[in-house]
Write an enzyme that holds these catalytic residues in place. Structure first.
Site, mmCIF file in Angstrom:
data_model
loop_
_atom_site.group_PDB
_atom_site.id
_atom_site.type_symbol
_atom_site.label_atom_id
_atom_site.label_comp_id
_atom_site.label_asym_id
_atom_site.label_seq_id
_atom_site.Cartn_x
_atom_site.Cartn_y
_atom_site.Cartn_z
ATOM 1 N N THR A 163 0.826 -1.207 0.000
ATOM 2 C CA THR A 163 0.000 0.000 0.000
ATOM 3 C C THR A 163 0.857 1.253 0.000
ATOM 4 O O THR A 163 0.620 2.180 -0.770
ATOM 5 C CB THR A 163 -0.955 -0.009 1.207
ATOM 6 O OG1 THR A 163 -1.848 -1.115 1.054
ATOM 7 C CG2 THR A 163 -1.758 1.281 1.284
ATOM 8 N N ASN A 177 -4.745 -9.629 -8.649
ATOM 9 C CA ASN A 177 -4.744 -10.365 -7.384
ATOM 10 C C ASN A 177 -5.898 -11.355 -7.246
ATOM 11 O O ASN A 177 -5.851 -12.245 -6.421
ATOM 12 C CB ASN A 177 -4.753 -9.378 -6.214
ATOM 13 C CG ASN A 177 -5.861 -8.360 -6.323
ATOM 14 O OD1 ASN A 177 -6.202 -7.900 -7.413
ATOM 15 N ND2 ASN A 177 -6.457 -8.015 -5.207
ATOM 16 N N GLN A 206 1.583 -9.147 -6.570
ATOM 17 C CA GLN A 206 1.273 -10.569 -6.742
ATOM 18 C C GLN A 206 2.258 -11.277 -7.665
ATOM 19 O O GLN A 206 2.220 -12.493 -7.788
ATOM 20 C CB GLN A 206 -0.158 -10.738 -7.290
ATOM 21 C CG GLN A 206 -1.255 -10.284 -6.348
ATOM 22 C CD GLN A 206 -1.332 -11.109 -5.072
ATOM 23 O OE1 GLN A 206 -0.759 -12.197 -4.969
ATOM 24 N NE2 GLN A 206 -2.042 -10.597 -4.083
ATOM 25 N N SER A 216 5.752 -6.455 -2.240
ATOM 26 C CA SER A 216 5.505 -6.605 -0.818
ATOM 27 C C SER A 216 6.164 -7.879 -0.312
ATOM 28 O O SER A 216 6.240 -8.864 -1.046
ATOM 29 C CB SER A 216 3.999 -6.643 -0.591
ATOM 30 O OG SER A 216 3.735 -7.013 0.734
ATOM 31 N N GLY A 217 6.630 -7.860 0.933
ATOM 32 C CA GLY A 217 7.367 -9.002 1.462
ATOM 33 C C GLY A 217 6.506 -10.177 1.885
ATOM 34 O O GLY A 217 6.859 -11.339 1.669
ATOM 35 N N HIS A 218 5.344 -9.886 2.471
ATOM 36 C CA HIS A 218 4.614 -10.997 3.092
ATOM 37 C C HIS A 218 3.887 -11.881 2.082
ATOM 38 O O HIS A 218 3.299 -12.886 2.448
ATOM 39 C CB HIS A 218 3.658 -10.483 4.183
ATOM 40 C CG HIS A 218 2.429 -9.808 3.677
ATOM 41 N ND1 HIS A 218 1.185 -10.395 3.752
ATOM 42 C CD2 HIS A 218 2.247 -8.612 3.100
ATOM 43 C CE1 HIS A 218 0.293 -9.562 3.239
ATOM 44 N NE2 HIS A 218 0.908 -8.474 2.839
ATOM 45 N N THR A 226 13.660 5.649 10.308
ATOM 46 C CA THR A 226 14.680 4.625 10.542
ATOM 47 C C THR A 226 14.294 3.366 9.770
ATOM 48 O O THR A 226 13.150 2.945 9.801
ATOM 49 C CB THR A 226 14.778 4.319 12.047
ATOM 50 O OG1 THR A 226 15.152 5.518 12.709
ATOM 51 C CG2 THR A 226 15.804 3.240 12.325
ATOM 52 N N CYS A 248 -8.693 -7.982 1.005
ATOM 53 C CA CYS A 248 -8.876 -6.574 1.314
ATOM 54 C C CYS A 248 -10.326 -6.145 1.168
ATOM 55 O O CYS A 248 -10.715 -5.084 1.618
ATOM 56 C CB CYS A 248 -8.022 -5.710 0.411
ATOM 57 S SG CYS A 248 -6.304 -6.163 0.468
#
Lengths: 398, 381
Positions: free
Chosen positions: B73, B152, B182, B202-204, B240, B325
């Protein structure tokens, strides 16, 4: 400086000889709601309840918040306790009201002299307290017509009290004074509002929910729990009965004409609910129906469902428009939960063309194929009970 | 109960062992701030750099072209708003598709309210935008084209390269953004060949933890930063660096097989699933042939998605009705693809990971078969 909460009990004051029953019920409601915040003493006199915390650092803010949701209270306020002596009153008023007075421009003082032995008359009390406040806060001026704040001095039996404006209470009658009834709750917008409305008239609530797993899921049931959680902040603890409804819905689908599906389903719900409710001492059922809102809420449809209930069915929203119902649901904070999009047992098998004007006898004919009694008994036997407690949360905390 | 079958990998994936091990390392020993000058900071900075190189290697790009973000996002919002703001003086037209993820679609709605002309291309029946549509939609006034690489919900692959060619042909000053959430880690992506200026991932979705992602920003392209402050990520994303997430993404990439080596097996699995499920009565495929074989969308006619979901859940099988979502709402992606509402109401999305097996497909198909046999259909309009 000692502080208390003063409560005006509104409609109860009009009661005759059972007035004390209503007042005890209200005192009980208050005691239960405030219990987690610490010990309080509750006294009654002249249609006023006095709540006196026993500890020093009492959480008045939270207590007032909870007070807003107790039925039977017309208005309430936080007040400072004084001796019945004008010198003490004049000394404490500027100190106690400091924060309020600094945030306003105009005020007026009202006095209520319930104890007629008090040497000064009401106008004299007003004049002296007003003067003391004007001296202490030179930026203020008196406006008797449209003041920013009304300061009230009450001289009563035990003591004198100084307070600012009152907070409006939830109104209605103390929960339990009208007895006990069970609300049929699906998860929509209307039923929680109906439940709240009847709790306001002094009913203690049970709730009955029909679940059709796997057509309906665990989220639909959680949604009902969340809705009741909001209502219970007003009504106190609610006993929830979750009735397994899958078999009945499947049987209706199998054996009844499609256009009668909803009618027969609602009649089955009424039969089961009136039995469960009666078992638990409920004297009525509550539904969120509003005349003409959907196919099953026409007058002939209501007559057809009423015919099988053995208890009176209260429909507090029958004359309300959807907008009026939505306004209440927003007020009691159930709206955002109600609109979550999960299937409930009423939406699972919606017929394409539901029958809206059933004639007497037609529903009975439509139900002929059902093995009625065993179905009802199995549903009641499989019902699971739990309690919704307004102030127990955080089950998933690790 | 038999072990859980998880077929909702497009919603999220299980963090893999290496991802957790790397995450642990930056939580327990290498927990410094990469901007610090002391040894802990240095160690952290080195680790950050390695992670960035690992990401860049997957995209065949330079390491300085990677900006770590908090996820898809943030990447999509940054890219869409940033590119629109940058282009505002040169043109007013934005071209996108009607099937974007909400983090692009809602951003587009907002830009439209701000006065941009937003063109939303509709997919063909196969769920993809036709290349010709880009050539006619992209005009010289176009400042941004945003198109997802893989949808997606259906897995349909979109012609991103055609969008790049359309921009070049029209001479538009447009930047090309691609939402590859995706696609990343599941199909080979070479950003230069694809012709994109910005790309989100995206990582997850690839076995790292939630809360980490990245934005590819082609060298030489500048867009206003979305988060400003301490100037981390070369001033393009202050704050950070989220080292736990970055470490887990690094770990996930270490364990992730090369995309092109993995695809044939997934292809086989997808066709196997298709044969198993379409053999059931009333099952119709919504994913097109040739889609990314990690996503498998079908409709079980006569049954509501939520009912099927609940029923499969009772068998310990986790699937979804569309994107996680938009739970509960009818899928706009499927509606936009021209499917009838009753078919959309009955849609199920299975999404696979490299760990998905044929046995799991078998068990799911068997369970669905039983459900169809025993449960009543809803009355469909």
């Amino acid at each position: 400086m000692k502080e208390i909460i003063l409560i005006k009990d509104g409609e109860i004051a009009l009661k005759g000889l059972n007035r004390c029953n209503f007042e005890s019920a209200l005192a009980g409601s208050i005691r239960r709601r405030l219990k987690p915040l610490g010990e309080v003493e509750i006294r009654k006199a002249q249609s006023t309840l006095y709540i006196e915390p026993k500890q020093e650092d009492y959480d008045f803010e939270e207590a007032l918040n909870r007070m807003k949701k107790i039925f039977g209270i017309a208005a309430f306020s936080r007040a400072c306790v004084c001796e019945k002596d004008i010198t003490d009153i004049l000394a404490k008023a500027p100190v106690y009201l400091k924060e309020t007075m600094e945030s306003i421009r105009t005020f007026k003082v009202e006095a209520k002299r319930a104890d007629k032995r008090f040497p000064l008359k009401s106008p004299e009390i007003c004049a002296q307290v007003g003067e003391a406040l004007l001296n202490a806060f030179p930026h203020l001026s008196v406006d008797v017509h449209h003041p920013d704040e009304i300061i009230t001095v009450e001289v009563r039996d035990y003591a004198a009290y100084i307070r600012g404006g009152q907070i409006r209470g939830a109104g209605g009658l103390p929960v339990g004074t009208s007895g006990h009834a069970a609300v049929l709750i699906s998860g929509g917008i209307d039923s929680p509002v109906a439940a709240w409305t009847m709790a306001k008239r002094g009913l203690m609530l049970d709730a009955i929910h029909f679940a059709s797993p796997p057509y309906t899921g665990p989220r639909a049931e959680q949604k009902v729990r969340d809705l009741l959680g909001k209502v219970s902040q007003y009504s106190g603890v609610i006993r929830l009965a979750v009735v397994p409804f899958t078999e009945i819905q499947e049987q209706i689908g199998e054996h009844c004409p499609e256009e009668y599906f909803t009618l027969v389903m609602r009649r089955m719900m009424m039969r089961i609910s009136s039995r469960i409710a009666a078992q638990h001492g409920c004297l009525a059922l509550i539904t969120g129906e509003s005349l003409g809102q959907v196919a099953s809420q026409t007058l002939p449809a209501i007559a057809a469902t009423d015919a099988v209930s053995t208890l009176p069915v209260l429909r507090p929203l029958i004359g309300n428009d959807k907008e009026e119902i939505v306004a209440i649901s927003r007020k009691i904070d159930t709206f955002d939960i109600s609109i979550l999009p999960y299937e409930d047992c009423c939406t699972v098998f919606t017929p394409r063309h539901p029958h809206t004007r059933p004639k007497p006898g037609q529903c009975e004919a439509a139900e002929e194929g059902l093995d009625m009694e065993p179905l009802i008994e199995r549903a009641i036997a499989g019902t699971v009970y739990s309690y919704i407690d307004p102030f127990v949360k955080g089950e998933t905390d690790p | 109960m038999e072990p859980l079958i998880y077929l909702d990998n497009s919603a999220t994936t299980k963090p893999c062992e290496t991802a957790i091990a790397y995450l642990n390392r930056v939580l327990s020993s290498a927990w410094g701030n990469p901007s610090s000058r002391h040894r802990l900071g240095l160690e952290s900075e080195r680790f950050l750099r390695e992670a960035r190189q690992a990401v860049a290697a997957r995209l065949h790009c330079r390491e300085e072209e990677i900006i770590f973000t908090a996820g898809g996002t943030e990447g999509n919002n940054t890219a869409v708003f940033g590119a629109a703001m940058k282009g505002r003086k040169r043109g007013n037209r934005i071209v996108t598709t009607a099937i974007e993820h909400p983090s692009v679609a809602v951003a587009m709605d907002r830009l439209e309210q701000q006065g941009f002309e937003v063109i939303r291309l509709k997919p063909e029946k196969n769920g993809s935008i036709s290349p010709e549509q880009f050539f006619s939609a992209v005009t010289p006034e176009t400042v941004l084209v945003s198109v997802m690489l893989v949808n997606n919900e259906t897995g349909a692959i979109q012609p991103v390269r055609a969008a790049a060619d359309a921009i070049r042909q029209s001479g538009a000053p447009a930047l090309l953004h691609c939402d590859a959430v995706q696609a990343f880690g599941k199909m080979p992506i070479a950003v230069e060949k694809l012709g994109v200026d910005l790309l989100t991932a995206s990582g997850h979705k690839i076995h790292a933890v939630k809360g980490i992602g990245f934005l590819y920003l082609r060298k030489g392209v500048q867009i206003p930063a979305y988060l400003v402050g301490g100037g981390q990520e070369s001033g393009r994303r202050s704050g950070t660096e989220p080292m736990p997430g970055i470490a887990s993404l690094y770990g996930a990439l270490k364990e992730l097989p090369e995309e092109k080596n993995q695809l044939p097996r997934m292809q086989e699995l997808w066709y196997y699933a298709r044969d198993r499920f379409t053999a059931l009565p009333g099952v119709e495929m919504n994913s097109p042939e040739g889609c990314l074989p990690y996503i498998f969308n079908m409709s079980v006619m006569g049954y509501r998605s939520e009912t099927l979901l609940n029923a499969l859940d009772q068998y310990g099988i986790c699937v979804s009705s569309g994107s996680a979502c938009a739970k509960g709402k009818g899928s706009t992606v499927l509606l936009e693809s021209g499917l009838l509402p009753r078919r959309v109401d009955s849609a199920l999305r299975l999404s696979f990971s490299r760990e998905t097996t044929k046995e799991e497909i078998d068990r799911t198909a068997d369970a669905l078969g039983e459900i169809i046999k025993t449960m009543r259909k809803a009355y469909t309009k």
